[in-house]
Every structure is written in C-alpha cells, then in structure tokens.
Design a protein around this motif. Structure first.
Motif: not given
Length: 321
Positions: A217, A220-222, A224, A227, A229-231, A233-234
């Motif tokens: 995660v 994935a967030r770094s 991305s 939004k 993609s981050a969502k 991954a979350h």
C-alpha cells in the motif's frame, strides 16, 4: 432428550469428551444444511478451478498457479471437514489407522490455506515493489517449490505425532475410535508442541501478511497519480486484512472446541460446534477463493461464462500480467 457423557479412553493428557445426543428432526435438518452448504462451496470452487485450467496463461503464471492450489486445497479441506464432522455428530467409529490418515490430510490442508495466502501475498509484494525483477524471482518452478514446502511444513507436526504413536503403541492403530485429532495425542509433550506450533505458525503468517501488505500500500500510494489507484489499493488492503481475520478464526477453532467440550450441557456443545463448523471452518474455505476470483478482471468474465453454461459470450475485462 437423552444425554450421556463419556470420557475419553486411555491415558491421553488431552480432555476428551463425547456427548451422545438423541437425534431429532431439528438436529438432522441442521446437519443436512451443513452438508448442502459444503457441497455448494465445493461446486463453486471446482468451477473456479476449471476456469483456471481452461486457459494456458492461467496454468503458466505463478499467481494463478498458487490460486489454483488454494482452490484445490480448500475443496479437499471442505470434503474432509464435512466427513469428519458427520462422523463426530453421528458417533461413528473407524479404525485408528484410517482416522490418522484423514486427520493428517484435514490438518495439513487446514494449515495450507493460511500458508498459501502468505505465499500469494509475497508474490504480489514482489510484483508491485520489484516489478523489474518479478519474472526472475517468481516463476513456475518457484511456485511449485513453494507449494511443496507448504505441504511439508503444514504436515510436519501431525506426522511427528503419528510416528510417535506408531512407535509407542502400534497395536492401537487396529482399534476403532471416534475420529478427531486429540485421539492421536498420547503424551503431554505433544500437546505442548501442538500449541507451540500453532503460536509460531500464526505469528509467522500474520507477520508476513502485515509486512507485505503495508509495503504494497505504501508503494501503491507513492507511485499513484490518480485517486482511483490509491482507493483500489486501500480496498485491497482492507480485503486482505479481512482474510487475515478469517485465518485467525480458523486457528482458534481447535481451542474453541476444547473449551466447549468442558461444558456440562451436551445440547449447548452440539449447537456451538455446529455454528463453529459453519461460520469458522466452512465459510472461510469458500469465501477467500471466491473473493480472489471475482475481483480478478481476467478470471471473472470467464467464470461468469461457465456459470451461464456458455450460453453467452463474455469479453475479458482486463489484461493478465
């Protein structure tokens, strides 16, 4: 309702208790529901397994090889759990040698599920955190080796128990017994080893899951820029931690069973054992593979195609990588 309480035979250090409960329509209907649910889940897993076998690419990529192993393992676990459950509630006795074989397979596939999940998480960790080296680090051969190691590690504890029992009292394997794991244990050190193995096993699997998914995660967030993609991954992290909770429930199943065996009410014991069988042992064996399959854009359309018996063509929703 006639209820009788029998203690276990021999000098086993483990509390063994068998409740004889008079059968009635309510009890029989509950057992029928449990069997039907198990058969439905086995069918779903088998259909998902057939979906993976239908395309060569699914048979070549390590992530799908591990997923197919999960489906096959959980189907075997469902069949064995259902068989052992029915033998226990019907007080059916079988030769100890056959019981040892069934318990060995049931115990091994039980632990396989969590270990397979850990290995799948490591594969995704490598794919996301080391994408350029993924094809080198993860291959068909490494997936096959991982599956072999999973089976070896999952079976080693009970193999030791069976071998020790064979050395100490080989004649007992000809006797007919009520089949459950505690009947294989004859010494206190086996109980201590069993509990220590469970603790080590649970801590190891939990540590792998937490380590891999936290790193996934973060990466994935770094990496991305959207939004969405981050969502995604979350949501993936939340899903995998939900699966971890299912693994925790499976690990404590044996502890719950032994605690319930100490109760004085046979009716309460049988009702709680039934609920444990349904919601702790049965449902996780189907939910995890189904969640994995239906969330996969490459597997889902093909699975839906087979569910519809091939009457309607479905185009793939994504690419396989």
């Amino acid at each position: 309702m006639a209820m009788t309480n029998h203690s276990g035979e021999g000098s086993s250090p483990v509390h063994q208790q068998i409740f004889i409960v008079e059968k009635n329509e309510r009890q029989v209907s509950k057992h029928v529901v449990a069997v039907l649910l198990a058969l439905v889940f086995i069918f779903v897993n088998s259909l998902m397994f057939h979906t993976l076998l239908s395309k060569p690419v699914f048979r070549e990529l390590p992530r799908y090889i591990l997923f197919a192993h999960m489906l096959c393992n959980d189907s075997v676990q469902l069949m064995l759990s259902m068989s052992l459950y029915l033998m226990i509630v019907s007080l059916q006795q079988i030769p100890k040698a056959l019981c040892a074989l069934l318990v060995l397979l049931a115990s091994t596939t039980f632990y396989n599920a969590a270990l397979n999940l850990a290995v799948m998480s490591l594969e995704r960790y490598v794919a996301i955190c080391f994408p350029l080296r993924h094809s080198q680090m993860v291959s068909q051969k490494s997936a096959s080796v991982s599956i072999c190691l999973i089976w070896i590690f999952s079976s080693i504890n009970l193999v030791i128990d069976i071998v020790y029992s064979l050395i100490i009292n080989p004649v007992s394997f000809k006797d007919s017994i009520h089949c459950f794991r505690e009947r294989i244990i004859i010494s206190r050190w086996q109980v201590d080893m069993f509990e220590g193995f469970n603790i080590f096993f649970f801590v190891t699997v939990t540590g792998i899951l937490i380590f891999t998914y936290v790193n996934v995660v973060v990466v994935a967030r770094s990496a991305s820029t959207e939004k969405d993609s981050a969502k995604k991954a979350h949501k993936t992290i939340l899903l995998h931690f939900g699966q971890l909770v299912l693994c925790v429930n499976s690990f404590i199943f044996g502890t719950i069973e032994r605690a319930l065996a100490m109760t004085s009410s046979s009716l309460l014991f049988m009702d709680l054992r039934y609920l444990n069988f349904l919601f702790v042992l049965l449902l996780p064996r189907c939910l995890s593979p189904l969640i994995y399959g239906l969330r996969d854009d490459a597997v889902r359309p093909l699975f839906v195609y087979y569910v519809r018996c091939g009457y309607q063509k479905v185009k793939p929703a994504g690419t396989i990588h």
